[in-house]
Design an enzyme around this catalytic site. Structure first.
Site, short mmCIF file in Angstrom:
data_model
loop_
_atom_site.label_atom_id
_atom_site.label_comp_id
_atom_site.label_asym_id
_atom_site.label_seq_id
_atom_site.Cartn_x
_atom_site.Cartn_y
_atom_site.Cartn_z
CB SER A 1 -5.69 -1.07 -1.97
OG SER A 1 -4.16 -0.84 -1.82
CE LYS B 1 -3.43 0.61 -9.43
NZ LYS B 1 -3.17 2.05 -9.86
CD GLU C 1 0.12 3.30 -16.35
OE1 GLU C 1 -0.54 3.24 -14.98
OE2 GLU C 1 -0.10 3.79 -16.87
#
Length: 394
Positions: free
Chosen positions: A378, A90, A112
């Protein structure tokens, strides 16, 4: 047209677009008109690349798993996005978007988050750049991802609980959009996945494409060929998947496989398998597939993973599925838990529950011994330890 370049209106085939309230139209239009102009400058690319290298810790390693390779009869590599600063992919996107926001003279950032990794990455980037940060998170996710909530607060972010609906990612996104409508001038909304109105899916895909860019270089060095036979990634909104697939679409060699959260079973009523069950509709500003009733009401999704229980997918993934450029499958909560347990004990790597879905699909595949497989790991599993403890009876 490049597979990942939408039309001027933001469509990938029939999916995408920008369906936004009138109050947000100026913000979205400003982004549409400026984002590529900003991102494609040499100065932006230099600053972005330096931060990815010196702050995020890129390139992340491409690890050859001897144990998984032996078990599944193929050459299996793990792209270690879990080793990024903050513990997931991210951060690639939040660093990119924070630089765009500063160029647009925004003073305040909202976001969010579901599993909390995007929230932590946003709070991290805001701390680095000295910007006010407000994170919206579902009340259910706040409970099951407490370590990440604490990290966000320590980094200086305000965490706002979304208490409507299922109190998870969809509802946090709704609250963030409402907040943007109320503060349209000085605020930039950092969306964490390839969802939302144009230009967000394209912008997030561009920032995450560094994953597949590195895989190509690393595989070339390790194997002599830059293209694997398979690239496997979990699929919620789709940011890590698009990052892993970006440079491999249409190369006639690599098969991208996206693994959705099957929950307790695709037809159990407790699932987030959007491609399996979804119908075309509009959610959070774009046209895509989403799980909905006959009269168009969104069905509450379920996944043991807080980052995958979203009732839709990014429009580019809807397009890739419909054009057969990628294969979308699903695994259950139980299968993901088992895969996480196995990787932890066989390779000493505790994966995020999201990533465990990609790992779990290995057992459903049949390989030739010369096949090269890359799984995008991830995120790391620290945030999921309470869930692992509960379900694996540690």
């Amino acid at each position: 047209m490049n597979t990942f370049s939408p039309t001027k209106e933001g469509f990938y085939g029939e999916f995408g677009g920008a369906f936004v309230p009138e109050m947000l139209y100026p913000n979205v239009l400003e982004l549409q008109n400026r984002y590529r102009e900003i991102i494609e400058t040499d100065a932006f690319q230099k600053e972005f690349s330096e931060l990815l290298r010196d702050y995020v810790g890129r390139p992340t390693p491409l690890f050859y798993s001897k144990n998984l390779s032996k078990e599944h009869g193929a050459h299996i590599y793990l792209k270690r996005e879990d080793l990024n600063h903050t513990g997931a992919h991210k951060i690639n996107n939040t660093i990119g978007q924070i630089l765009v926001a500063k160029k647009l003279n925004k003073k305040r950032i909202i976001a969010e988050t579901g599993a909390g990794q995007h929230g932590v990455a946003t709070a991290t980037a805001c701390a680095l750049m000295g910007l006010e940060c407000v994170i919206y998170m579902g009340a259910v996710d706040i409970e099951r991802q407490k370590p990440n909530v604490d990290r966000m607060k320590l980094l200086g972010a305000e965490v706002v609980s979304a208490t409507s609906g299922s109190k998870t990612l969809k509802d946090a996104t709704n609250e963030a959009i409402r907040a943007w409508i109320n503060n349209p001038v000085d605020t930039h909304y950092i969306i964490g996945s390839v969802v939302g109105p144009h230009p967000y899916p394209d912008m997030v895909a561009m920032f995450q494409s560094v994953i597949s860019e590195e895989i190509k270089l690393q595989l070339k060095e390790k194997t002599g060929s830059e293209n694997p036979d398979y690239v496997i990634a979990c699929l919620g909104g789709g940011s890590n998947a698009i990052g892993a697939f970006y440079h491999f679409i249409d190369n006639n060699k690599t098969k991208p496989i996206a693994v959705e959260a099957g929950g307790e079973g695709v037809y159990s009523g407790k699932t987030a398998a959007t491609i399996a069950l979804g119908k075309k509709g509009i959610i959070h500003g774009s046209k895509t597939y989403l799980i909905q009733t006959e009269d168009g009401q969104i069905v509450e999704p379920h996944s043991i993973s807080a980052g995958l229980d979203y009732p839709g997918i990014g429009p580019v993934h809807a397009y890739l599925n419909d054009t057969k450029k990628a294969t979308v499958v699903s695994v259950t909560d139980e299968e993901a838990l088992e895969a996480a347990h196995e990787l932890s004990q066989k390779d000493g790597i505790i994966p995020a529950l999201e990533s465990a879905h990609a790992l779990a699909y290995l057992k459903k595949m049949t390989f030739k011994k010369e096949d090269v497989v890359v799984i995008n790991l991830s995120g790391r599993g620290d945030k999921d330890l309470a869930t692992y403890q509960k379900h694996l009876k540690l």
